[in-house]
Motif scaffolding. Structure first.
Motif, short mmCIF file in Angstrom:
data_model
loop_
_atom_site.label_atom_id
_atom_site.label_comp_id
_atom_site.label_asym_id
_atom_site.label_seq_id
_atom_site.Cartn_x
_atom_site.Cartn_y
_atom_site.Cartn_z
N UNK A 13 41.68 103.16 114.21
CA UNK A 13 42.01 103.18 112.79
C UNK A 13 43.51 103.25 112.54
N UNK A 14 43.91 103.03 111.29
CA UNK A 14 45.32 102.98 110.92
C UNK A 14 45.99 104.34 111.19
N UNK A 15 47.12 104.31 111.90
CA UNK A 15 47.83 105.57 112.13
C UNK A 15 48.72 105.95 110.94
N UNK A 16 48.80 107.23 110.66
CA UNK A 16 49.73 107.75 109.66
C UNK A 16 50.72 108.61 110.45
N UNK A 17 51.94 108.09 110.56
CA UNK A 17 52.93 108.69 111.45
C UNK A 17 53.96 109.45 110.63
N UNK A 18 54.19 110.69 111.01
CA UNK A 18 55.22 111.49 110.35
C UNK A 18 55.95 112.32 111.40
N UNK A 19 56.94 113.08 110.98
CA UNK A 19 57.69 113.92 111.93
C UNK A 19 56.84 115.10 112.41
N UNK A 20 55.76 115.38 111.69
CA UNK A 20 54.91 116.52 112.10
C UNK A 20 53.79 116.10 113.05
N UNK A 21 53.55 114.79 113.18
CA UNK A 21 52.50 114.33 114.09
C UNK A 21 51.93 112.99 113.68
N UNK A 22 50.78 112.68 114.26
CA UNK A 22 50.11 111.40 114.01
C UNK A 22 48.68 111.69 113.59
N UNK A 23 48.29 111.14 112.45
CA UNK A 23 46.90 111.24 111.99
C UNK A 23 46.35 109.83 111.89
N UNK A 24 45.05 109.73 111.68
CA UNK A 24 44.41 108.41 111.58
C UNK A 24 43.57 108.33 110.32
N UNK A 25 43.71 107.20 109.62
CA UNK A 25 42.93 106.96 108.41
C UNK A 25 41.66 106.20 108.80
N UNK A 26 40.56 106.93 108.89
CA UNK A 26 39.30 106.33 109.32
C UNK A 26 38.73 105.32 108.32
N UNK A 27 39.29 105.28 107.11
CA UNK A 27 38.87 104.28 106.13
C UNK A 27 39.54 102.94 106.37
N UNK A 28 40.55 102.90 107.24
CA UNK A 28 41.28 101.66 107.55
C UNK A 28 41.00 101.29 109.00
N UNK A 29 39.81 100.76 109.24
CA UNK A 29 39.37 100.43 110.59
C UNK A 29 40.15 99.23 111.13
N UNK A 30 40.27 99.19 112.43
CA UNK A 30 40.92 98.08 113.14
C UNK A 30 40.12 96.80 112.90
N UNK A 31 40.81 95.72 112.54
CA UNK A 31 40.12 94.44 112.25
C UNK A 31 39.41 93.88 113.47
N UNK A 32 39.73 94.38 114.65
CA UNK A 32 39.03 93.92 115.86
C UNK A 32 37.52 94.08 115.71
N UNK A 33 37.10 95.14 115.02
CA UNK A 33 35.68 95.44 114.83
C UNK A 33 34.95 94.29 114.14
N UNK A 34 35.69 93.51 113.33
CA UNK A 34 35.06 92.47 112.52
C UNK A 34 35.25 91.05 113.07
N UNK A 35 36.09 90.91 114.09
CA UNK A 35 36.38 89.56 114.62
C UNK A 35 35.12 88.88 115.14
N UNK A 36 34.31 89.62 115.89
CA UNK A 36 33.10 89.04 116.47
C UNK A 36 32.13 88.59 115.38
N UNK A 37 31.96 89.42 114.35
CA UNK A 37 31.06 89.08 113.24
C UNK A 37 31.55 87.83 112.52
N UNK A 38 32.85 87.79 112.20
CA UNK A 38 33.42 86.63 111.50
C UNK A 38 33.25 85.36 112.33
N UNK A 39 33.44 85.48 113.63
CA UNK A 39 33.30 84.32 114.54
C UNK A 39 31.85 83.85 114.58
#
Length: 199
Positions: free
Chosen positions: A8-34
């Protein structure tokens, strides 16, 4: 450069790294689209309904790359260009960190280290996104060229997301194509229907 899942999309700050699970990696959808593209990319006879078993046709690593090279012949160059673009963006972000008037020196170092830590991750996500939209735009071309009236797929989040992306690509065409998505039930199974409104 490979195609592989990043996350998922990383949210990077000086305090650390979090991930936005609502912004999934498009890789998940490549196979379906193909798979959807492969299912509609053929000659048509008027008033005939065509079906295709997507579940039985999931592409593995090398097969997927082979299909993608047929769909987007310049895929390797596009991936390299995307790599360079993201490198430039990362370097620009690091430069902005050093120019920050708000962050302390310690926080600047922490933020730069966090950006560098996520370097490969961000490049992979960006490459996956570029490839995904190459497939979606080619799918849009085929829908336009063949005047497909509708596409029906199983009701799964990955299929719904892919059809929403296709809707967006159809709307962005030089001559926009409108469409509607409906969800319906048949024989106790849920399906998604994308209805395309050709002029």
């Amino acid at each position: 450069m490979d195609l592989k899942y990043a996350g998922p999309k990383p949210i990077i700050s000086h305090t650390g790294i979090e991930f936005d699970n609502n912004k999934e990696d498009k890789y998940v959808y490549i196979n379906i689209a193909t798979q959807i593209l492969k299912s509609i990319n053929h000659e048509y006879v008027n008033n005939k309904v065509y079906s295709y078993d997507i579940k039985a046709s999931r592409f593995s690593g090398d097969d997927l790359l082979f299909e993608l090279k047929n769909i987007c012949p310049n895929i390797t160059e596009a991936m390299k260009l995307q790599n360079h673009n993201v490198e430039d963006e990362i370097n620009h972000n690091i430069k902005r960190v050093h120019e920050s008037m708000v962050l302390s020196e310690a926080n600047k170092i922490a933020l730069e280290n966090n950006i560098k830590l996520m370097h490969d991750y961000m490049i992979q996500r960006s490459i996956n996104k570029k490839v995904y939209y190459c497939v979606i735009d080619r799918l849009s071309d085929i829908v336009h060229e063949t005047k497909i009236s509708y596409i029906i797929v199983p009701m799964f989040q990955t299929f719904l997301h892919t059809l929403h992306s296709l809707q967006g690509s159809l709307r962005k065409r030089k001559q926009p194509i409108d469409s509607d998505i409906e969800i319906y039930k048949e024989n106790d199974k849920l399906f998604i229907k994308l209805k395309i409104k050709h002029l």
